[in-house]
Scaffold this motif. Structure first.
Motif, short mmCIF file in Angstrom:
data_model
loop_
_atom_site.label_atom_id
_atom_site.label_comp_id
_atom_site.label_asym_id
_atom_site.label_seq_id
_atom_site.Cartn_x
_atom_site.Cartn_y
_atom_site.Cartn_z
N ASP A 1 2.57 -4.20 27.90
CA ASP A 1 3.37 -4.69 29.03
C ASP A 1 4.72 -3.99 29.13
N ASP A 2 5.30 -3.59 27.99
CA ASP A 2 6.65 -3.01 27.96
C ASP A 2 6.69 -1.81 27.01
N PRO A 3 6.35 -0.61 27.51
CA PRO A 3 6.36 0.57 26.63
C PRO A 3 7.69 0.80 25.92
N ALA A 4 8.80 0.55 26.59
CA ALA A 4 10.12 0.79 25.98
C ALA A 4 10.33 -0.11 24.76
N ALA A 5 9.90 -1.37 24.85
CA ALA A 5 10.05 -2.28 23.71
C ALA A 5 9.19 -1.83 22.55
N SER A 6 7.96 -1.41 22.83
CA SER A 6 7.09 -0.91 21.76
C SER A 6 7.65 0.36 21.16
N SER A 7 8.20 1.23 22.00
CA SER A 7 8.81 2.46 21.51
C SER A 7 9.97 2.15 20.55
N ARG A 8 10.81 1.21 20.94
CA ARG A 8 11.93 0.84 20.06
C ARG A 8 11.40 0.34 18.71
N PHE A 9 10.34 -0.43 18.73
CA PHE A 9 9.75 -0.94 17.48
C PHE A 9 9.27 0.22 16.60
N PHE A 10 8.45 1.11 17.17
CA PHE A 10 7.87 2.21 16.38
C PHE A 10 8.94 3.20 15.92
N THR A 11 9.97 3.45 16.74
CA THR A 11 11.01 4.39 16.33
C THR A 11 11.97 3.76 15.32
N SER A 12 12.28 2.47 15.49
CA SER A 12 13.21 1.81 14.58
C SER A 12 12.60 1.48 13.23
N HIS A 13 11.36 1.04 13.22
CA HIS A 13 10.78 0.51 12.00
C HIS A 13 9.77 1.44 11.31
N LEU A 14 9.15 2.35 12.07
CA LEU A 14 8.06 3.14 11.49
C LEU A 14 8.29 4.64 11.53
N GLY A 15 9.48 5.07 11.91
CA GLY A 15 9.83 6.48 11.82
C GLY A 15 9.24 7.39 12.88
N PHE A 16 8.72 6.85 13.97
CA PHE A 16 8.24 7.69 15.07
C PHE A 16 9.43 8.16 15.89
N ARG A 17 9.22 9.21 16.69
CA ARG A 17 10.22 9.68 17.63
C ARG A 17 9.54 9.86 19.00
#
Length: 126
Positions: free
Chosen positions: A13-29
């Motif tokens: 539903d919210d790609p930006a929220a998921s992106s923040r999760f993966f970049t903040s917690h799991l080291g994705f960029r």
């Protein structure tokens, strides 16, 4: 078929929220940000992620809207499309070109798993 990378597409539903999760917690960029999607990656062996905004109006029934899609980036996709079609594979989205520089098609396996094949090409310029 030569697979050059792989990923998983997640319809959210919210790609930006998921992106923040993966970049903040799991080291994705963030690798690529589009109007309705965000592509994420890492430098190690982690699979790439594509976060696609859930938009029921964008997809027609039977055209591959799935919450999880296995994605393979390949070479010579037009040739692979013809081969798969001639072999009778279940093609849920025929070969098409997206304006941001992606040639894609989708298949469905006998158990309903959605597989997307893509090839990166030159973007359409106006």
């Amino acid at each position: 078929m030569n697979i050059v990378s792989s990923g998983v597409s997640l319809t959210v539903d919210d790609p930006a929220a998921s992106s923040r999760f993966f970049t903040s917690h799991l080291g994705f960029r963030e690798i690529l940000v589009g109007e309705n999607f965000i592509a994420l990656g890492r430098d190690d062996a982690a699979v790439d992620l594509v976060l696609v905004e859930r938009d029921l109006e964008r997809w027609q029934p039977g055209q591959g809207l799935a919450d999880v899609i296995v994605v393979f980036t390949v070479t010579s996709l037009a040739r692979e499309y013809e081969r798969l079609r001639s072999e009778g594979a279940t093609i849920s989205i025929p070969l098409r070109r997206e304006p941001w520089g992606e040639l894609l098609m989708q298949l469905t396996d006998p158990n309903g798993v959605t597989i997307q094949l893509v090839e990166w090409i030159s973007p359409i310029t106006s």
